[in-house]
Design a protein around this motif. Structure first.
Motif, PDB file in Angstrom:
ATOM      1  N   GLY A 247     -13.778 -24.863 -25.660  1.00 45.72           N
ATOM      2  CA  GLY A 247     -13.275 -23.996 -26.722  1.00 45.72           C
ATOM      3  C   GLY A 247     -14.358 -23.123 -27.312  1.00 45.72           C
ATOM      4  O   GLY A 247     -14.135 -21.937 -27.607  1.00 45.72           O
ATOM      5  N   LEU A 248     -15.558 -23.703 -27.489  1.00 49.78           N
ATOM      6  CA  LEU A 248     -16.684 -22.929 -28.016  1.00 49.78           C
ATOM      7  C   LEU A 248     -17.062 -21.800 -27.066  1.00 49.78           C
ATOM      8  O   LEU A 248     -17.225 -20.641 -27.492  1.00 49.78           O
ATOM      9  CB  LEU A 248     -17.873 -23.863 -28.246  1.00 49.78           C
ATOM     10  CG  LEU A 248     -19.217 -23.203 -28.562  1.00 49.78           C
ATOM     11  CD1 LEU A 248     -19.144 -22.445 -29.878  1.00 49.78           C
ATOM     12  CD2 LEU A 248     -20.337 -24.239 -28.596  1.00 49.78           C
ATOM     13  N   LEU A 249     -17.215 -22.112 -25.789  1.00 53.15           N
ATOM     14  CA  LEU A 249     -17.657 -21.106 -24.820  1.00 53.15           C
ATOM     15  C   LEU A 249     -16.625 -19.996 -24.647  1.00 53.15           C
ATOM     16  O   LEU A 249     -16.950 -18.802 -24.707  1.00 53.15           O
ATOM     17  CB  LEU A 249     -17.946 -21.778 -23.479  1.00 53.15           C
ATOM     18  CG  LEU A 249     -19.096 -22.802 -23.479  1.00 53.15           C
ATOM     19  CD1 LEU A 249     -19.233 -23.454 -22.105  1.00 53.15           C
ATOM     20  CD2 LEU A 249     -20.402 -22.150 -23.901  1.00 53.15           C
ATOM     21  N   ILE A 250     -15.363 -20.381 -24.432  1.00 51.74           N
ATOM     22  CA  ILE A 250     -14.324 -19.359 -24.229  1.00 51.74           C
ATOM     23  C   ILE A 250     -14.092 -18.561 -25.503  1.00 51.74           C
ATOM     24  O   ILE A 250     -13.925 -17.336 -25.470  1.00 51.74           O
ATOM     25  CB  ILE A 250     -13.026 -20.034 -23.747  1.00 51.74           C
ATOM     26  CG1 ILE A 250     -13.256 -20.715 -22.392  1.00 51.74           C
ATOM     27  CG2 ILE A 250     -11.892 -19.012 -23.641  1.00 51.74           C
ATOM     28  CD1 ILE A 250     -12.063 -21.511 -21.897  1.00 51.74           C
ATOM     29  N   ALA A 265     -26.349  -5.510 -30.385  1.00 47.23           N
ATOM     30  CA  ALA A 265     -26.763  -6.911 -30.406  1.00 47.23           C
ATOM     31  C   ALA A 265     -25.777  -7.782 -29.635  1.00 47.23           C
ATOM     32  O   ALA A 265     -26.173  -8.688 -28.903  1.00 47.23           O
ATOM     33  CB  ALA A 265     -26.890  -7.403 -31.844  1.00 47.23           C
ATOM     34  N   ALA A 266     -24.485  -7.505 -29.789  1.00 45.17           N
ATOM     35  CA  ALA A 266     -23.478  -8.261 -29.051  1.00 45.17           C
ATOM     36  C   ALA A 266     -23.598  -8.014 -27.556  1.00 45.17           C
ATOM     37  O   ALA A 266     -23.451  -8.937 -26.746  1.00 45.17           O
ATOM     38  CB  ALA A 266     -22.080  -7.883 -29.544  1.00 45.17           C
ATOM     39  N   ARG A 267     -23.889  -6.773 -27.169  1.00 43.63           N
ATOM     40  CA  ARG A 267     -24.043  -6.468 -25.736  1.00 43.63           C
ATOM     41  C   ARG A 267     -25.248  -7.194 -25.151  1.00 43.63           C
ATOM     42  O   ARG A 267     -25.177  -7.745 -24.050  1.00 43.63           O
ATOM     43  CB  ARG A 267     -24.166  -4.957 -25.530  1.00 43.63           C
ATOM     44  CG  ARG A 267     -22.877  -4.192 -25.793  1.00 43.63           C
ATOM     45  CD  ARG A 267     -22.975  -2.759 -25.326  1.00 43.63           C
ATOM     46  NE  ARG A 267     -23.899  -1.975 -26.140  1.00 43.63           N
ATOM     47  CZ  ARG A 267     -23.542  -1.312 -27.242  1.00 43.63           C
ATOM     48  NH1 ARG A 267     -22.284  -1.376 -27.660  1.00 43.63           N
ATOM     49  NH2 ARG A 267     -24.423  -0.604 -27.916  1.00 43.63           N
ATOM     50  N   ARG A 268     -26.361  -7.200 -25.886  1.00 46.28           N
ATOM     51  CA  ARG A 268     -27.549  -7.900 -25.397  1.00 46.28           C
ATOM     52  C   ARG A 268     -27.290  -9.402 -25.289  1.00 46.28           C
ATOM     53  O   ARG A 268     -27.658 -10.041 -24.307  1.00 46.28           O
ATOM     54  CB  ARG A 268     -28.729  -7.638 -26.326  1.00 46.28           C
ATOM     55  CG  ARG A 268     -29.284  -6.226 -26.244  1.00 46.28           C
ATOM     56  CD  ARG A 268     -30.654  -6.155 -26.884  1.00 46.28           C
ATOM     57  NE  ARG A 268     -30.591  -6.518 -28.295  1.00 46.28           N
ATOM     58  CZ  ARG A 268     -30.420  -5.656 -29.284  1.00 46.28           C
ATOM     59  NH1 ARG A 268     -30.256  -4.370 -29.009  1.00 46.28           N
ATOM     60  NH2 ARG A 268     -30.396  -6.056 -30.542  1.00 46.28           N
ATOM     61  N   PHE A 269     -26.662  -9.971 -26.320  1.00 42.58           N
ATOM     62  CA  PHE A 269     -26.388 -11.406 -26.309  1.00 42.58           C
ATOM     63  C   PHE A 269     -25.459 -11.764 -25.160  1.00 42.58           C
ATOM     64  O   PHE A 269     -25.665 -12.772 -24.474  1.00 42.58           O
ATOM     65  CB  PHE A 269     -25.763 -11.826 -27.647  1.00 42.58           C
ATOM     66  CG  PHE A 269     -25.514 -13.299 -27.765  1.00 42.58           C
ATOM     67  CD1 PHE A 269     -26.493 -14.140 -28.264  1.00 42.58           C
ATOM     68  CD2 PHE A 269     -24.304 -13.852 -27.364  1.00 42.58           C
ATOM     69  CE1 PHE A 269     -26.270 -15.508 -28.364  1.00 42.58           C
ATOM     70  CE2 PHE A 269     -24.068 -15.210 -27.461  1.00 42.58           C
ATOM     71  CZ  PHE A 269     -25.062 -16.034 -27.967  1.00 42.58           C
ATOM     72  N   PHE A 270     -24.453 -10.936 -24.941  1.00 42.17           N
ATOM     73  CA  PHE A 270     -23.487 -11.208 -23.873  1.00 42.17           C
ATOM     74  C   PHE A 270     -24.180 -11.178 -22.516  1.00 42.17           C
ATOM     75  O   PHE A 270     -23.939 -12.044 -21.658  1.00 42.17           O
ATOM     76  CB  PHE A 270     -22.364 -10.168 -23.931  1.00 42.17           C
ATOM     77  CG  PHE A 270     -21.193 -10.502 -23.061  1.00 42.17           C
ATOM     78  CD1 PHE A 270     -20.202 -11.352 -23.513  1.00 42.17           C
ATOM     79  CD2 PHE A 270     -21.075  -9.967 -21.784  1.00 42.17           C
ATOM     80  CE1 PHE A 270     -19.115 -11.666 -22.721  1.00 42.17           C
ATOM     81  CE2 PHE A 270     -19.991 -10.272 -20.985  1.00 42.17           C
ATOM     82  CZ  PHE A 270     -19.007 -11.123 -21.452  1.00 42.17           C
ATOM     83  N   VAL A 274     -24.632 -14.470 -20.027  1.00 45.18           N
ATOM     84  CA  VAL A 274     -24.124 -14.518 -18.655  1.00 45.18           C
ATOM     85  C   VAL A 274     -25.232 -14.908 -17.689  1.00 45.18           C
ATOM     86  O   VAL A 274     -25.037 -15.732 -16.773  1.00 45.18           O
ATOM     87  CB  VAL A 274     -23.515 -13.149 -18.268  1.00 45.18           C
ATOM     88  CG1 VAL A 274     -23.186 -13.106 -16.782  1.00 45.18           C
ATOM     89  CG2 VAL A 274     -22.264 -12.881 -19.091  1.00 45.18           C
ATOM     90  N   LEU A 275     -26.434 -14.352 -17.876  1.00 45.75           N
ATOM     91  CA  LEU A 275     -27.560 -14.689 -16.999  1.00 45.75           C
ATOM     92  C   LEU A 275     -27.935 -16.158 -17.123  1.00 45.75           C
ATOM     93  O   LEU A 275     -28.162 -16.851 -16.120  1.00 45.75           O
ATOM     94  CB  LEU A 275     -28.767 -13.794 -17.326  1.00 45.75           C
ATOM     95  CG  LEU A 275     -28.619 -12.300 -16.979  1.00 45.75           C
ATOM     96  CD1 LEU A 275     -29.839 -11.531 -17.452  1.00 45.75           C
ATOM     97  CD2 LEU A 275     -28.423 -12.131 -15.477  1.00 45.75           C
ATOM     98  N   CYS A 276     -28.013 -16.661 -18.364  1.00 52.10           N
ATOM     99  CA  CYS A 276     -28.355 -18.079 -18.579  1.00 52.10           C
ATOM    100  C   CYS A 276     -27.295 -19.001 -17.996  1.00 52.10           C
ATOM    101  O   CYS A 276     -27.616 -20.054 -17.421  1.00 52.10           O
ATOM    102  CB  CYS A 276     -28.533 -18.345 -20.072  1.00 52.10           C
ATOM    103  SG  CYS A 276     -29.978 -17.539 -20.797  1.00 52.10           S
ATOM    104  N   ALA A 277     -26.026 -18.610 -18.144  1.00 48.05           N
ATOM    105  CA  ALA A 277     -24.947 -19.429 -17.582  1.00 48.05           C
ATOM    106  C   ALA A 277     -25.029 -19.470 -16.069  1.00 48.05           C
ATOM    107  O   ALA A 277     -24.802 -20.528 -15.453  1.00 48.05           O
ATOM    108  CB  ALA A 277     -23.596 -18.878 -18.025  1.00 48.05           C
ATOM    109  N   ALA A 278     -25.370 -18.352 -15.453  1.00 42.54           N
ATOM    110  CA  ALA A 278     -25.494 -18.321 -13.994  1.00 42.54           C
ATOM    111  C   ALA A 278     -26.645 -19.208 -13.525  1.00 42.54           C
ATOM    112  O   ALA A 278     -26.517 -19.954 -12.554  1.00 42.54           O
ATOM    113  CB  ALA A 278     -25.694 -16.882 -13.521  1.00 42.54           C
TER     114      ALA A 278
END
Length: 443
Positions: A247-250, A265-270, A274-278
């Motif tokens: 629930g937190l991630l989605i 800031a939201a674009r950079r965080f996103f 995604v890179l860290c998740a990969a």
């Protein structure tokens, strides 16, 4: 959250989020990770919100270090709701309320609840739970006077749940064995107050998500936010709650996605997320899979730890037409002595098809309003809360009764409320120059 909430890029810069700047500079706050309270809301409103949260903590769970009689816990939780309603009424004696489709649907939910509970199939406790739901909804109606689409109640939410989690940390330090008992498979529980692992996972996930969004919207400083996020992530991992983690991630993906067009800031965080998740998916796949399975067999995992068996039995049970329409009355969210652990089936069992329809309407209305609002931090927080509750509703019960999940949705409704329209500013009357009488006569 502590420090200056708007330090960083200048107004109008690339990190500015449209429509999210407060009109008045807030004062400094000593609470880490939480912005100071605006001057327009009385401090007592925060006390009412804290009492509502206390009411939803529940009275059953793990064994505590000091044995607490369940009757005493129920007296505290139920008494807190009565005090919350009385205090909210005292703060809003003129009964100034704002229109709310969310609360209107919850008020309608009382109809099937009362009709089914009057049959006393669930005992007199059903009528008591109806009274509790009525007080809960009534208190929220009284608080709508201060629902203006701002982040005031978000700060209350983070502060109070962070305090609740502080009691979990104290219990873990004082008695690690009681805080992580074998009865729950070594998962973190409340050793001072009987909190279950799903509750701890829920509270940590909610405040992590809200705090991250406040950081992205530059409504708090990063150091103060880290003091909330880092220990909460540790507690979430120790609680081993899969539903809360998903629930937190989605929820964060959907909420941050609503900001990417207006916030750098939201674009950079996103992008970094995604890179860290990969990287994590590739490098720690086995460890993540082991954490996710929690040592369960494939069969146990497929049946959702036995939940599916209860759901099948509930759906197969014979029901009269009245029970299908209005349910069997508010209960302890169990069937055959086992927890239902599904909000939709619990609503069907207790409030029938009418209850399921109204609960669905709550989610649809809030989601629809959130999609129609322009991008902003309050809208992103609301999207996160709605998404989190919708995901959790599959394996957790509570949407049809006074619960923390309804309180999360109430917070989302307060964030989606339109700001109170300000009346026209009074124009200063320019005094007319007085002409002497002898001058008028000369003219």
């Amino acid at each position: 959250m502590g420090g200056h909430p708007r330090s960083g890029a200048p107004p109008g810069g690339p990190d500015d989020t449209a429509g999210t700047r407060p009109a008045v500079e807030p004062r400094a706050s000593s609470t880490p990770g939480v912005e100071p309270r605006p001057s327009g809301t009385p401090k007592s409103v925060g006390i009412v919100w804290a009492l509502l949260i206390l009411n939803t903590l529940g009275s059953s769970g793990a064994k505590t270090i000091l044995p607490l009689p369940r009757s005493l816990i129920q007296m505290v939780t139920m008494g807190s709701l009565g005090v919350a309603f009385a205090l909210a009424l005292a703060l809003n004696l003129r009964l100034r309320i704002r229109a709310s489709a969310f609360l209107f649907l919850l008020t309608l939910l009382l109809v099937p609840s009362v009709i089914s509970s009057l049959q006393l199939e669930s005992g007199f406790g059903a009528l008591f739970r109806c009274t509790r739901l009525a007080l809960f909804v009534g208190t929220l109606w009284l608080l709508t006077r201060w629902w203006d689409g701002g982040l005031t109640f978000v700060r209350y939410h983070i502060r109070i749940y962070f305090t609740v989690l502080g009691s979990v940390v104290v219990g873990l330090v004082v008695s690690p064995g009681a805080a992580m008992p074998e009865l729950y498979g070594g998962r973190l529980v409340g050793a001072l107050w009987p909190l279950t692992p799903p509750q701890i996972g829920q509270y940590t996930a909610v405040i992590i998500g809200l705090t991250v969004l406040l950081v992205l919207g530059r409504r708090t400083d990063r150091a103060g936010a880290a003091m909330v996020i880092v220990p909460s992530i540790v507690l979430l991992a120790l609680s081993h709650t899969r539903t809360a983690t998903l629930g937190l991630l989605i929820g964060l993906v959907l909420a941050i996605g609503s900001l990417v067009l207006t916030s750098a800031a939201a674009r950079r965080f996103f992008t970094w997320a995604v890179l860290c998740a990969a990287v994590a998916a590739v490098g720690f796949a086995s460890a993540l899979r082991a954490w996710f399975l929690r040592g369960q067999s494939q069969e146990n995992f497929t049946s959702l730890t036995g939940r599916a068996n209860v759901w099948d039995a509930l759906l197969a049970a014979p029901r009269t037409t009245t029970e299908k329409l209005f349910g069997t009355g508010l209960s302890d969210k169990s069937f055959g002595g086992l927890p239902i652990d599904n909000s939709w089936l619990a609503a069907y069992h207790e409030q029938g098809l009418m209850g399921v329809t109204l609960v669905s309407g709550v989610i649809v209305v809030l989601g629809g309003v959130a999609l129609l609002r322009p991008p902003s931090v309050p809208r992103a927080c609301a999207i996160f809360l709605i998404s989190y509750v919708a995901i959790s509703s599959y394996t957790e019960a509570g949407l049809g009764d006074a619960s923390a999940y309804l309180l999360h949705l109430a917070l989302a409704a307060s964030l989606l409320a339109a700001p109170a329209s300000a009346g026209p500013l009074p124009t200063a009357e320019v005094p007319r120059r007085r002409i002497p009488r002898w001058s008028r006569e000369r003219r």
